[in-house]
Design a protein around this motif. Structure first.
Motif, PDB file in Angstrom:
ATOM      1  N   THR A 126      47.713  25.650  44.029  1.00 44.70           N
ATOM      2  CA  THR A 126      46.574  26.214  44.759  1.00 44.70           C
ATOM      3  C   THR A 126      46.305  27.642  44.320  1.00 44.70           C
ATOM      4  N   VAL A 127      47.364  28.431  44.178  1.00 47.47           N
ATOM      5  CA  VAL A 127      47.213  29.829  43.746  1.00 47.47           C
ATOM      6  C   VAL A 127      46.650  29.887  42.327  1.00 47.47           C
ATOM      7  N   ILE A 128      47.146  29.045  41.435  1.00 44.70           N
ATOM      8  CA  ILE A 128      46.630  29.020  40.063  1.00 44.70           C
ATOM      9  C   ILE A 128      45.148  28.644  40.062  1.00 44.70           C
ATOM     10  N   GLY A 129      44.788  27.638  40.857  1.00 46.50           N
ATOM     11  CA  GLY A 129      43.384  27.238  40.959  1.00 46.50           C
ATOM     12  C   GLY A 129      42.502  28.360  41.474  1.00 46.50           C
ATOM     13  N   LYS A 130      42.961  29.075  42.496  1.00 49.32           N
ATOM     14  CA  LYS A 130      42.189  30.195  43.048  1.00 49.32           C
ATOM     15  C   LYS A 130      42.069  31.312  42.018  1.00 49.32           C
ATOM     16  N   CYS A 131      43.150  31.591  41.298  1.00 48.06           N
ATOM     17  CA  CYS A 131      43.106  32.627  40.260  1.00 48.06           C
ATOM     18  C   CYS A 131      42.102  32.271  39.169  1.00 48.06           C
ATOM     19  N   ILE A 132      42.092  31.027  38.762  1.00 42.26           N
ATOM     20  CA  ILE A 132      41.133  30.601  37.741  1.00 42.26           C
ATOM     21  C   ILE A 132      39.712  30.743  38.278  1.00 42.26           C
ATOM     22  N   PHE A 133      39.495  30.298  39.520  1.00 42.61           N
ATOM     23  CA  PHE A 133      38.164  30.370  40.130  1.00 42.61           C
ATOM     24  C   PHE A 133      37.683  31.803  40.272  1.00 42.61           C
ATOM     25  N   GLU A 134      38.581  32.717  40.653  1.00 49.77           N
ATOM     26  CA  GLU A 134      38.224  34.126  40.863  1.00 49.77           C
ATOM     27  C   GLU A 134      38.367  34.972  39.596  1.00 49.77           C
ATOM     28  N   ARG A 135      38.766  34.340  38.494  1.00 47.94           N
ATOM     29  CA  ARG A 135      38.981  35.034  37.215  1.00 47.94           C
ATOM     30  C   ARG A 135      40.039  36.128  37.315  1.00 47.94           C
ATOM     31  N   ILE A 136      41.109  35.799  38.029  1.00 44.74           N
ATOM     32  CA  ILE A 136      42.254  36.697  38.164  1.00 44.74           C
ATOM     33  C   ILE A 136      43.260  36.300  37.096  1.00 44.74           C
ATOM     34  N   PRO A 137      43.707  37.244  36.274  1.00 48.75           N
ATOM     35  CA  PRO A 137      44.697  36.904  35.246  1.00 48.75           C
ATOM     36  C   PRO A 137      45.982  36.365  35.859  1.00 48.75           C
ATOM     37  N   ILE A 138      46.534  35.334  35.235  1.00 55.18           N
ATOM     38  CA  ILE A 138      47.784  34.742  35.676  1.00 55.18           C
ATOM     39  C   ILE A 138      48.893  35.300  34.789  1.00 55.18           C
ATOM     40  N   ASN A 139      49.852  35.967  35.412  1.00 54.65           N
ATOM     41  CA  ASN A 139      50.913  36.634  34.662  1.00 54.65           C
ATOM     42  C   ASN A 139      52.139  35.758  34.489  1.00 54.65           C
ATOM     43  N   ALA A 140      51.927  34.499  34.175  1.00 56.87           N
ATOM     44  CA  ALA A 140      53.036  33.585  33.917  1.00 56.87           C
ATOM     45  C   ALA A 140      52.590  32.607  32.849  1.00 56.87           C
ATOM     46  N   TYR A 141      53.434  32.395  31.891  1.00 61.33           N
ATOM     47  CA  TYR A 141      53.110  31.475  30.814  1.00 61.33           C
ATOM     48  C   TYR A 141      53.812  30.153  31.082  1.00 61.33           C
ATOM     49  N   LEU A 142      53.014  29.142  31.355  1.00 61.76           N
ATOM     50  CA  LEU A 142      53.566  27.834  31.657  1.00 61.76           C
ATOM     51  C   LEU A 142      53.637  26.997  30.393  1.00 61.76           C
TER      52      LEU A 142
END
Length: 108
Positions: free
Chosen positions: A82-98
């Motif tokens: 959910t957090v990853i989805g919200k970050c993508i939607f809000e264009r917030i950089p994700i600081n974890a490389y999956l």
């Protein structure tokens, strides 16, 4: 309440405001970025037991296949998604490389 207990009650398609108890400041998006960063770090941290460092040249994380499969662990993975989805939607950089396999699963 904790994040893990309340994330299901939030309408993630609308604007999400983060409030920190005792802080009188306004959230203009910075607190959401900080909150999502903290959540990502806590869930992906090796001590959580949910993820391991992948066997690649780059630093990336893969799901720990030996993690306990109980309701709490599943809720952690759902919260992370959910957090990853919200970050993508809000264009917030994700600081974890999956790991590539996780990304492939997320995009179908």
């Amino acid at each position: 309440m904790t994040t893990l207990g309340t994330y299901k009650e939030i309408n993630w398609h609308k604007e999400v405001k983060v409030h920190i108890d005792g802080d009188k400041g306004m959230d203009a998006g910075g607190l959401l970025r900080e909150w999502s960063s903290v959540i990502m770090k806590e869930i992906i941290h090796p001590e959580s037991g949910l993820f391991l460092k992948a066997d690649t040249d780059d630093v990336s994380y893969k799901i720990n296949s030996e993690a306990d499969v109980d309701e709490h662990v599943l809720d952690c993975f759902k919260l992370l998604g959910t957090v990853i989805g919200k970050c993508i939607f809000e264009r917030i950089p994700i600081n974890a490389y999956l790991d590539r396999s996780i990304i492939k699963h997320m995009i179908g």
